[in-house]
Design an enzyme around this catalytic site. Sequence first.
Site: not given
Length: 246
Positions: A149, A106, A190, A151, A213, A121
């Site tokens: 693209c 993000d 996680s 191209c 949490p 990532h």
Amino acid sequence: MEQLNDAVSWIRSNHPRRIAVLTGAGISAESGVPTFRGSGGLWKNFRAEDLATPEAFARDAALVWEWYEWRRSLVRDCAPNAAHTALARLAQHDELEVSVITQNVDGLHTRAGSIGTIELHGNLFRVRCTREETTQEATAPFPSLPPLCACGALLRPDIVWFGEALEPEDINRAVELISHADLLLIIGTSGLVYPAAGLMSSLQRGISMEINPDSTPLSTSCDFVIEETASRAVPVIVDAILEVAQ
Ligand code: OAD
């Protein structure tokens, strides 16, 4: 609360100077970015594992792009939260060596002011030509999907999908930074997706603090398990580190 106090006491006694931070989707949850697992993690009944793969893209590039455009539009409207900004503040201290290693695509760590964040990532706002392998920034929505693209070949998000290898340079750097760290903060992940989830095993003499949490498969290996949200716990941890920094 007690765990957070214990973590702060450790910081006050040990003055950590080399800090490595590993983050996942949970750090951005309070900015309004949905996590992958848990409530709100699904898009049209698809799991990330169904869409973030080269096979899904080969089968239906428009569907995969629709999911990314939805995520891109969500993130565009989000702002970094107190956890992202606290980490950026930490990195500004001259005497500390701070590295942020994130699984998030993000870009919120960078928007908060963290410099040199390792984005394991990839990034939602970068695309890659499937023929030429060149990458470019792409912040605005695409007029039609899937985007092409110049191209003529398909563009894909510059994201590491399931079944693809992380950039060796990124993973090697992350291993090196964690192995030299006095303190590793593991925030909002996680701990289910490898190789990122295995990075904490690179920690040598430093100690680890998990901020989440919920408990995760990493919790039992962490020295401090702080069951709090990122925006609540991270600024407290950062203030303690800054307070004792020389
Ligand atoms: P997950 O969605 O698997 O896990 C998010 C974690 O954040 C969970 O353990 C939550 O308990 C925790 N969490 C939720 N709210 C929080 C809060 N306010 N503060 C702190 N923690 C909170 O996300 P990741 O572990 O990042 O990969 O997922 C890893 C990878 O799987 C992602 O990078 C993505 C995904 O598929 C790709 O897309 C390639």
